[in-house]
Design an enzyme around this catalytic site. Structure first.
Site, PDB file in Angstrom:
ATOM      1  N   ASP A  12      -5.954  -1.438   2.035  1.00  0.00           N
ATOM      2  CA  ASP A  12      -5.912  -0.698   3.286  1.00  0.00           C
ATOM      3  C   ASP A  12      -4.816   0.357   3.107  1.00  0.00           C
ATOM      4  O   ASP A  12      -4.007   0.276   2.172  1.00  0.00           O
ATOM      5  CB  ASP A  12      -5.635  -1.613   4.482  1.00  0.00           C
ATOM      6  CG  ASP A  12      -5.996  -0.911   5.803  1.00  0.00           C
ATOM      7  OD1 ASP A  12      -6.207   0.314   5.784  1.00  0.00           O
ATOM      8  OD2 ASP A  12      -6.058  -1.585   6.852  1.00  0.00           O
TER       9      ASP A  12
HETATM   10  C1  BGC Z   1      -7.026   1.072   8.900  1.00  0.00           C
HETATM   11  C2  BGC Z   1      -8.321   1.075   8.118  1.00  0.00           C
HETATM   12  C3  BGC Z   1      -8.762   2.483   7.868  1.00  0.00           C
HETATM   13  C4  BGC Z   1      -7.659   3.222   7.140  1.00  0.00           C
HETATM   14  C5  BGC Z   1      -7.997   4.669   6.835  1.00  0.00           C
HETATM   15  C6  BGC Z   1      -5.969   1.944   8.252  1.00  0.00           C
HETATM   16  O1  BGC Z   1      -4.874   2.092   9.096  1.00  0.00           O
HETATM   17  O2  BGC Z   1      -6.544  -0.243   9.033  1.00  0.00           O
HETATM   18  O3  BGC Z   1      -9.301   0.362   8.819  1.00  0.00           O
HETATM   19  O4  BGC Z   1      -9.959   2.504   7.139  1.00  0.00           O
HETATM   20  O5  BGC Z   1      -6.486   3.213   7.938  1.00  0.00           O
HETATM   21  O6  BGC Z   1      -8.029   5.432   7.978  1.00  0.00           O
END
Ligand code: BGC
Length: 650
Positions: A224
């Protein structure tokens, strides 16, 4: 183009193990295909640089209803179709891989991201996710199933350790990932949190399980965004790609490589998977073809909302016939409402306000609108709008978003007061709730005639709601999470007791598993799992359960005993009669959505495979069942079991 790891120096391979920037993989100045990833899951959120404003801005895209609303359709075909539409959105904007779907279990009713997830039930979440993934990938665009795993709260999400026993982890929190793997997602994204003290970006044990047992194999595991704390430890665990690019991560890997802490072999294992991923994106990019128009996708979004919005209460006020005086009150009738955070989409169109949609749909009726109730001086002006009308529609919303959990389950005081005061002036109040997770309605539900759970219904939401209110569309969505009566009836409070640890002490008893059966704690729901009203009435009959090689074949009749065409969602639960180990009272193992004309009857046939009878034995380290009697329970919700039969499983 086929890439060979041998053509890259160790330093280059290390570079490959992180993105080039926030949304792309490393391409070494055109030497490699540059993969573009974008969020998901509710619509495409892809940023582009705007020269005029000198800012990165999200490009408009079809804003579909939230994943919660999608799940409330219980419609595998529509989940697949939504995936196909999303793939077309991606192709249009040159996106190779969608950062979706999210399959986390809705353990905590306050979790800010619940609207992005499917359900509290692992089977339902897994099946809907599998269909979604298949739909996207059928169009040669990749998916990223997230957030692996046990990521069920936002509070302290970078530091909290989800403390879960092994059996619960297997049966509840890993199960949707296991099922989604049947569709072979191109990538899995690790969660921010720790599981049993180990950061998910470094969780070797759970990565091995994902790759070996769930057959994720050599497909990608990515982090993530900024979930990596120690890049060397995460590499050793098998995390292939760190997203986005981080200087610290690169430096840490270089230092660890030079000191011998990580070997070239370990680097190669991850780098090979990243190269394969890039290669796959390049190969498939040549086959991509947009197969739907934007208008078709908007109609798709409308269909999801129409099928997924849930009618929670109706004393007969709905549908509203023509020739009525209707007032619409509340600011959220005017705006597009959605959850916040990385899944927020800039809608493609200018979403129609609800009162406009109602004016167009309720032909021959008089529809008026007042919005400004927040400012005290305008409050009673808005409420007075309800006076002398046949029906007053009050629109309320509840915010939810990434990075924070809700503080409570209630609407804010102004909104509760708006409902209460309107109900004093008008006997027929219809409340429309926009929100991402259940709210406590205990203070006002008895004073209103109807409640419609709109969720975050996407940019076509107003039309869907107007169609349901007018009876043009028969409501058919059913809840995919229990609505606790109040917060005290949920597990939220004790799961928020500690910032650093979230102890999953309820074990398997998550969602309806907590309320069902003996429920010695006496916890109550306002609306149970699997519940939703229709303008039709359905009858269930003639259950037949037949033991076949693959499991148990279940068949039964559903009859629409009204003269209004409608869809019914039937659910099949399994209960072990004399379990030797602790088991939830019953568990969802199959479901079907059936369309029936007035008076029509259809026979539903479903297969319960052997997995439907199993539990995870930590003593044997595998899924197993105890031979004996099992009840097959068929119903309209978890609390409304209409047919049952006992089968013997040897
Ligand atoms: C989120 C993800 C997301 C990523 C990119 C993170 O903060 O938890 O779900 O895909 O950001 O935007």
């Amino acid at each position: 183009m086929a890439y060979d790891l041998k053509d890259f120096t160790a330093q280059e391979k290390i570079k490959l193990l992180a993105g080039q920037d926030t949304w792309h993989t490393e391409d070494f100045n055109g030497r490699l295909y540059k993969v573009k990833v974008s969020d998901g899951p509710i619509g495409l959120r892809t940023p582009a640089y705007n020269e005029k404003t000198d800012k990165w801005e999200d490009l408009p895209a079809v804003a579909y209803p939230s994943t919660q609303v999608l799940s409330q359709t219980w419609d595998k075909e529509i989940a697949y179709k939504t995936g196909e539409f999303l793939a077309d959105d991606c192709i249009e904007k040159g996106v190779d891989v969608l950062l979706a779907p999210g399959v986390n279990i809705k353990r905590n009713v306050l979790c800010g991201r619940n609207f992005e997830y499917f359900s509290e039930d692992p089977y339902l979440a897994g099946v809907m996710a599998r269909e979604y993934v298949s739909g996207v990938q059928a169009h040669n665009v990749g998916t990223t199933v997230k957030h692996y795993c046990a990521n069920s709260q936002e509070r302290c999400r970078f530091w909290v350790s989800s403390e879960v026993d092994e059996r619960t982890l297997r049966e509840i929190y890993l199960e949707p990932f296991r099922i989604a793997e049947e569709a072979q997602p191109w990538a899995v994204m690790c969660a921010y949190n720790l599981v049993n003290g180990v950061r998910m970006s470094e969780h070797k044990k759970l990565y091995s399980l994902l790759r070996d047992e769930f057959k994720h194999g050599d497909r990608l595991i990515m982090s993530d965004w900024s979930a990596v704390q120690d890049r060397a430890a995460s590499l050793k665990a098998g995390l292939d790609l760190e997203m986005p690019y981080s200087v610290d991560g690169y430096n840490r890997l270089m230092q660890a490589y030079k000191s011998g802490e990580i070997t070239e072999e370990e680097i190669d294992a991850c780098a090979k998977r990243v190269l394969d991923f890039i290669e796959k994106c390049e190969r498939t990019s040549q086959k991509r073809k947009i197969q739907s128009t934007q208008e078709e996708r908007l109609q798709g979004a409308l269909r999801v909302a129409q099928e997924g919005i849930v009618l929670l209460k109706n004393d007969g006020v709905l549908p509203i016939n023509s020739g009525k005086k209707v007032s619409v009150i509340g600011h959220c009738a005017e705006y597009y409402t959605s959850g916040g955070g990385s899944s927020r989409v800039v809608p493609l169109t200018n979403p129609k306000p609800l009162h406009e949609a109602l004016k167009d749909t309720l032909k021959g009726s008089e529809v008026t609108f007042k919005s400004l109730y927040e400012k005290h001086e305008n409050f009673y002006v808005a409420v007075n709008e309800a006076y002398g009308k046949d029906v007053a529609i009050v629109c309320v919303n509840n915010d939810a978003g990434e990075g924070w959990d809700r503080e409570g389950m209630k609407l804010n005081k102004n909104q509760e007061m708006l409902i209460a005061e309107t109900a004093k002036l008008n006997e027929k109040v219809v409340v429309i709730i926009y929100g991402g997770a259940p709210i406590d309605m205990s203070d006002w539900i008895d004073s209103v005639s109807a409640v419609l759970w709109a969720g975050y219904p996407g940019e076509m939401g107003s039309q869907a709601i107007a169609n349901i209110i007018s009876g043009k569309v028969n409501p058919s969505g059913k809840t995919t999470e229990s609505f606790p009566y109040t917060l005290a009836d949920s597990i939220a409070e004790y799961s928020h007791a500690d910032f650093m640890k979230s102890v999953y002490e309820e074990g398997l008893f998550v969602g309806y598993r907590l309320y069902d059966g003996e429920n010695t704690a006496g916890l109550q729901t306002l609306f149970p799992f699997g519940y939703g009203l229709s303008y039709s009435e359905f009858d269930y009959g003639n259950l037949k359960c037949e033991r076949v090689k693959e499991g148990v074949k279940v068949s039964f009749d559903i009859t629409n005993i009204s003269n209004i065409a409608g869809d019914e969602i039937a659910q099949v639960y399994v209960r072990e009669v004399n379990p030797k180990v602790i088991r939830p009272y019953k568990e969802l193992k199959q479901f079907a959505r059936v369309s029936l004309k007035g008076g029509e009857s259809k026979r539903v046939e479903l297969l319960l495979d052997m997995h439907a009878f199993e539990y995870y034995s930590t003593a044997l380290d595998c899924w197993t069942h105890t031979p004996g009697k099992f009840e097959i329970l068929v119903g309209a919700s978890v609390e409304e079991i209409l047919l049952q039969q006992t089968v013997e499983i040897e």
